[in-house]
Enzyme design. Structure first.
Site, mmCIF file in Angstrom:
data_model
loop_
_atom_site.group_PDB
_atom_site.id
_atom_site.type_symbol
_atom_site.label_atom_id
_atom_site.label_comp_id
_atom_site.label_asym_id
_atom_site.label_seq_id
_atom_site.Cartn_x
_atom_site.Cartn_y
_atom_site.Cartn_z
ATOM 1 N N ARG A 1 0.995 -1.375 0.154
ATOM 2 C CA ARG A 1 0.043 -0.081 -0.080
ATOM 3 C C ARG A 1 0.776 1.404 0.146
ATOM 4 O O ARG A 1 0.237 2.410 -0.370
ATOM 5 C CB ARG A 1 -0.735 -0.072 1.297
ATOM 6 C CG ARG A 1 -2.246 -0.693 0.920
ATOM 7 C CD ARG A 1 -3.289 -0.513 2.125
ATOM 8 N NE ARG A 1 -2.281 -0.964 3.183
ATOM 9 C CZ ARG A 1 -3.119 -1.412 4.159
ATOM 10 N NH1 ARG A 1 -4.500 -0.968 4.567
ATOM 11 N NH2 ARG A 1 -2.457 -1.559 5.381
ATOM 12 N N ASP B 1 5.343 -20.868 16.552
ATOM 13 C CA ASP B 1 6.496 -20.370 15.774
ATOM 14 C C ASP B 1 7.578 -21.347 15.612
ATOM 15 O O ASP B 1 8.059 -21.171 14.399
ATOM 16 C CB ASP B 1 6.993 -19.248 16.659
ATOM 17 C CG ASP B 1 8.093 -18.568 16.258
ATOM 18 O OD1 ASP B 1 7.761 -17.828 15.196
ATOM 19 O OD2 ASP B 1 9.028 -18.139 16.844
ATOM 20 N N LYS C 1 13.397 -19.004 23.345
ATOM 21 C CA LYS C 1 14.172 -17.836 23.207
ATOM 22 C C LYS C 1 14.882 -17.371 24.571
ATOM 23 O O LYS C 1 14.480 -18.045 25.735
ATOM 24 C CB LYS C 1 13.040 -16.728 22.997
ATOM 25 C CG LYS C 1 12.162 -16.752 21.948
ATOM 26 C CD LYS C 1 12.748 -16.290 20.577
ATOM 27 C CE LYS C 1 11.799 -16.171 19.471
ATOM 28 N NZ LYS C 1 12.333 -16.272 18.038
ATOM 29 N N LYS D 1 5.343 -18.974 6.410
ATOM 30 C CA LYS D 1 4.328 -19.524 7.680
ATOM 31 C C LYS D 1 3.952 -18.186 8.149
ATOM 32 O O LYS D 1 4.416 -16.960 8.088
ATOM 33 C CB LYS D 1 5.451 -20.331 8.445
ATOM 34 C CG LYS D 1 6.297 -19.276 9.294
ATOM 35 C CD LYS D 1 6.925 -20.003 10.370
ATOM 36 C CE LYS D 1 6.830 -19.536 11.680
ATOM 37 N NZ LYS D 1 7.708 -18.245 11.949
ATOM 38 N N GLU E 1 17.453 -20.415 20.869
ATOM 39 C CA GLU E 1 18.146 -18.742 20.686
ATOM 40 C C GLU E 1 18.399 -18.026 21.660
ATOM 41 O O GLU E 1 17.713 -18.101 22.707
ATOM 42 C CB GLU E 1 16.847 -18.321 19.877
ATOM 43 C CG GLU E 1 16.384 -19.143 18.609
ATOM 44 C CD GLU E 1 15.322 -18.396 17.872
ATOM 45 O OE1 GLU E 1 15.694 -17.511 16.802
ATOM 46 O OE2 GLU E 1 14.297 -18.307 18.260
ATOM 47 N N HIS F 1 9.440 -25.556 11.774
ATOM 48 C CA HIS F 1 10.852 -25.762 11.579
ATOM 49 C C HIS F 1 11.055 -27.429 12.234
ATOM 50 O O HIS F 1 11.936 -28.003 11.505
ATOM 51 C CB HIS F 1 11.481 -24.902 12.238
ATOM 52 C CG HIS F 1 11.338 -23.349 11.501
ATOM 53 N ND1 HIS F 1 10.942 -23.247 10.314
ATOM 54 C CD2 HIS F 1 11.289 -22.111 12.267
ATOM 55 C CE1 HIS F 1 10.766 -22.145 10.177
ATOM 56 N NE2 HIS F 1 10.931 -21.438 11.103
ATOM 57 N N LYS G 1 18.446 -24.503 4.353
ATOM 58 C CA LYS G 1 19.676 -24.505 5.140
ATOM 59 C C LYS G 1 20.410 -25.453 4.459
ATOM 60 O O LYS G 1 19.957 -26.839 4.503
ATOM 61 C CB LYS G 1 19.658 -24.585 6.706
ATOM 62 C CG LYS G 1 18.874 -23.204 7.368
ATOM 63 C CD LYS G 1 18.708 -23.364 8.898
ATOM 64 C CE LYS G 1 17.881 -22.499 9.452
ATOM 65 N NZ LYS G 1 18.486 -20.962 9.692
ATOM 66 N N HIS H 1 11.865 -21.878 5.859
ATOM 67 C CA HIS H 1 13.245 -21.623 5.357
ATOM 68 C C HIS H 1 14.245 -22.655 6.086
ATOM 69 O O HIS H 1 15.462 -22.752 5.589
ATOM 70 C CB HIS H 1 13.524 -20.073 5.960
ATOM 71 C CG HIS H 1 13.963 -19.865 7.408
ATOM 72 N ND1 HIS H 1 12.810 -19.765 8.189
ATOM 73 C CD2 HIS H 1 14.983 -19.622 7.925
ATOM 74 C CE1 HIS H 1 13.357 -19.433 9.441
ATOM 75 N NE2 HIS H 1 14.721 -19.724 9.368
HETATM 76 C C1 BG6 Z 1 11.236 -17.902 12.363
HETATM 77 C C2 BG6 Z 1 10.670 -17.559 13.525
HETATM 78 O O1 BG6 Z 1 10.523 -18.652 11.550
HETATM 79 O O2 BG6 Z 1 12.669 -18.534 12.664
HETATM 80 C C3 BG6 Z 1 11.534 -16.833 14.560
HETATM 81 O O3 BG6 Z 1 9.426 -16.880 13.697
HETATM 82 C C4 BG6 Z 1 12.954 -17.525 14.835
HETATM 83 O O4 BG6 Z 1 11.031 -16.587 15.706
HETATM 84 C C5 BG6 Z 1 13.570 -17.877 13.423
HETATM 85 O O5 BG6 Z 1 13.888 -16.551 15.297
HETATM 86 C C6 BG6 Z 1 14.828 -18.701 13.786
HETATM 87 O O6 BG6 Z 1 15.298 -18.870 12.309
HETATM 88 P P1 BG6 Z 1 17.063 -19.334 12.286
HETATM 89 O O7 BG6 Z 1 17.079 -19.355 10.709
HETATM 90 O O8 BG6 Z 1 17.822 -17.906 12.807
HETATM 91 O O9 BG6 Z 1 17.178 -20.245 13.140
#
Ligand code: BG6
Length: 487
Positions: free
Chosen positions: A43, A234, A329, A147, A215, A239, A181, A177
């Site tokens: 937008r 998440d 986290k 996602k 993380e 993942h 990797k 994603h």
């Molecule tokens: C994302 C999550 O899909 O993946 C995030 O929404 C997370 O919360 C991230 O930090 C982690 O990705 P990577 O590639 O840094 O492990």
């Protein structure tokens, strides 16, 4: 053939931080098809020039020394912008006209990338259909979805149905994603291009498997999104399930999208779905101290920022082998690692009582950031009679292969352009994953069991997670990767 990538949600974070830097890198390595155009749609009122300048700044910020003004200018000449509102069908008709102008009369391959907030997925897909943009008469038309695919089974099914009303499944690319990797793809190679692992990759030799995605960062500015999602939606639904599928699947006959995905789905179909009693016993949830004071987080939030769970895969290969998954986290360090813990040797000839156990072998797959694989095994300590010590064979990508690991989005964007869906999630994969996750989230909410434990930032989750694992006679492999001199 012309190629067009149309990014909906062009003024958002994902576009700026991930998609454009990845496309720019591919372009500067000559890996994008020569006639590729990128068209942004959102937008915000940008001209082509203003959008290019806006992107240049963030590309430079995220790519550092990999950015060069000269190659950016070459790339940016095929980047366009089309202001529009996802809620407005007319704006889809007008982008269709702009695409015709950019592509000319030839046929083209188009990738529509929904990099928007999830609430825009349904109207975007419907309008793509109504504006005739999914029609393949003039070349392939593909849809890439980010996602989250739903927030539970029901909403995922609704979204999949709405997408299926406009696009055939072979046109749909659901991105995760983690599958982009290199180290995750290498798991397929490790398992299916080597003979030595297959004979021991089962319940006869493996005691259990651990998958940790830790993380160090907290939720930061993403509180608004995260507080509604939590760690399970998440990280686990997508993942971590992907990592588990790749570790546990049978060998596909060929590396082809549906053959690979058929095998992955079979793993999810075999996962035992938990009832609330199981959930109380086989899961742990935690929240880091200070989370409730993060911006946009409710002061009384019950959202888990850490979770651990024990899943069972009920098939011949994995019967009785627990899969322990955990993610959080604000943990000790950033590490994604998979530990395949082998069984103890059945008899110990090195201890006089024959019963003292010997630490058993362990295969540690470091997905990131110290990408590599270590095999832990017992060795004789020289000059110390029959004293044993665990040592390791250590493979590091950085030592073996020159160059930086590509960002996960690079190979995935190329695959979407080429129509290879092997590394994308299929509709049934996503739905099966929700069938495992939904009962856990529901039980947490309805029974409050297990309780939400608070943990100090900078540790391996709540201490209850360590105790829970010890109760099963096992231990978490709490190890931060050593970033060697090769990085
Ligand atoms: C994302 C999550 O899909 O993946 C995030 O929404 C997370 O919360 C991230 O930090 C982690 O990705 P990577 O590639 O840094 O492990």
């Amino acid at each position: 053939m012309h190629y067009s990538i149309i990014i909906f949600g062009a003024s958002g974070d994902l576009t700026r931080r991930k998609l454009i830097p990845a496309l720019y890198r591919l372009h500067s390595q000559d890996r994008l098809p020569p006639d590729t155009n990128i068209v942004g749609f959102s937008r915000t009122e940008f001209t082509n020039e203003a959008w290019r300048d806006h992107l240049a700044k963030s590309a430079e910020e995220f790519l550092g020394p990999l950015f060069s003004q000269q190659s950016w200018d070459a790339f940016a000449s095929s980047v366009y912008y089309h202001p529009g509102d996802i809620g407005n069908l007319e704006d889809f008709r007008s982008i269709a006209e702009q695409l015709k102008k950019i592509e000319g009369e030839d046929s083209s391959t188009r990738v529509y990338y929904l990099a928007t907030a999830p609430r825009f997925f349904l109207p975007a897909v419907a309008h793509l259909g109504e504006a005739g943009l999914a029609d393949e008469t003039r070349g392939p038309r593909r849809l890439v979805l980010e996602k989250p695919i739903g927030r539970d089974l029901q909403s995922a099914e609704e979204l999949n149905r709405a997408v299926a009303a406009v696009f055939a499944e072979y046109q749909v690319f659901r991105i995760d994603h983690y599958l982009g990797k290199e180290t995750v793809q290498n798991l397929l190679v490790l398992r299916f291009a080597n003979t030595i692992f297959e004979p021991v990759w089962n319940r006869n030799y493996i005691d259990h498997v651990q998958i940790t995605v830790a993380e160090e960062v907290a939720v930061g500015h993403r509180g608004g999104y995260y507080d509604r999602a939590g760690v399970v939606r998440d990280m686990f639904q997508n993942h971590i399930m992907q990592l588990m599928m790749v570790i546990a699947m049978e060998a596909p006959v060929r590396f082809e999208a549906d053959l690979v995905r058929n095998e992955k789905v079979k793993v999810l179909e075999a996962v035992r779905v938990m009832d609330s009693k199981d959930v109380a016993e086989r899961t742990i949830r935690g929240q880091y101290d200070g989370y409730r004071s993060e911006p946009d987080v409710a002061a009384d939030s019950q959202t888990a920022t850490f979770a651990a769970m024990h899943l069972n895969i009920d098939n011949w290969r994995w019967q009785g082998v627990p899969f322990y998954l955990r993610s959080g986290k604000a943990m000790s360090c950033r590490t994604t690692q998979i530990v395949v813990q082998f069984r103890e040797p059945p008899h110990s000839m090195f201890h006089p009582d024959h019963t003292t156990s010997i630490d058993s072998n362990r295969l540690v797959v470091q997905i990131q950031p110290a990408e590599g694989i270590q095999l832990h095994f017992q060795t004789k300590v020289p000059d110390h009679d029959m004293k044993l010590r665990m040592t390791e064979l250590d493979f590091q990508f950085a030592r073996e292969f020159a160059g930086k690991m590509p960002e996960a989005y690079q190979p995935l964007l190329l695959d979407a352009l080429e129509g290879d869906a092997s590394l994308f999630a299929r509709n049934d994969e996503v739905e099966h994953s929700w069938k495992i996750i939904d009962p856990i989230l529901r039980a947490w909410e309805e029974t409050g069991e297990p309780p939400l434990y608070i943990y100090e930032p900078g540790v391996w989750g709540p201490p209850e997670s360590t105790e829970w694992m010890l109760k099963s006679g096992r231990e978490w492999f709490d190890s931060c990767p050593v970033l060697g001199e090769h990085k």
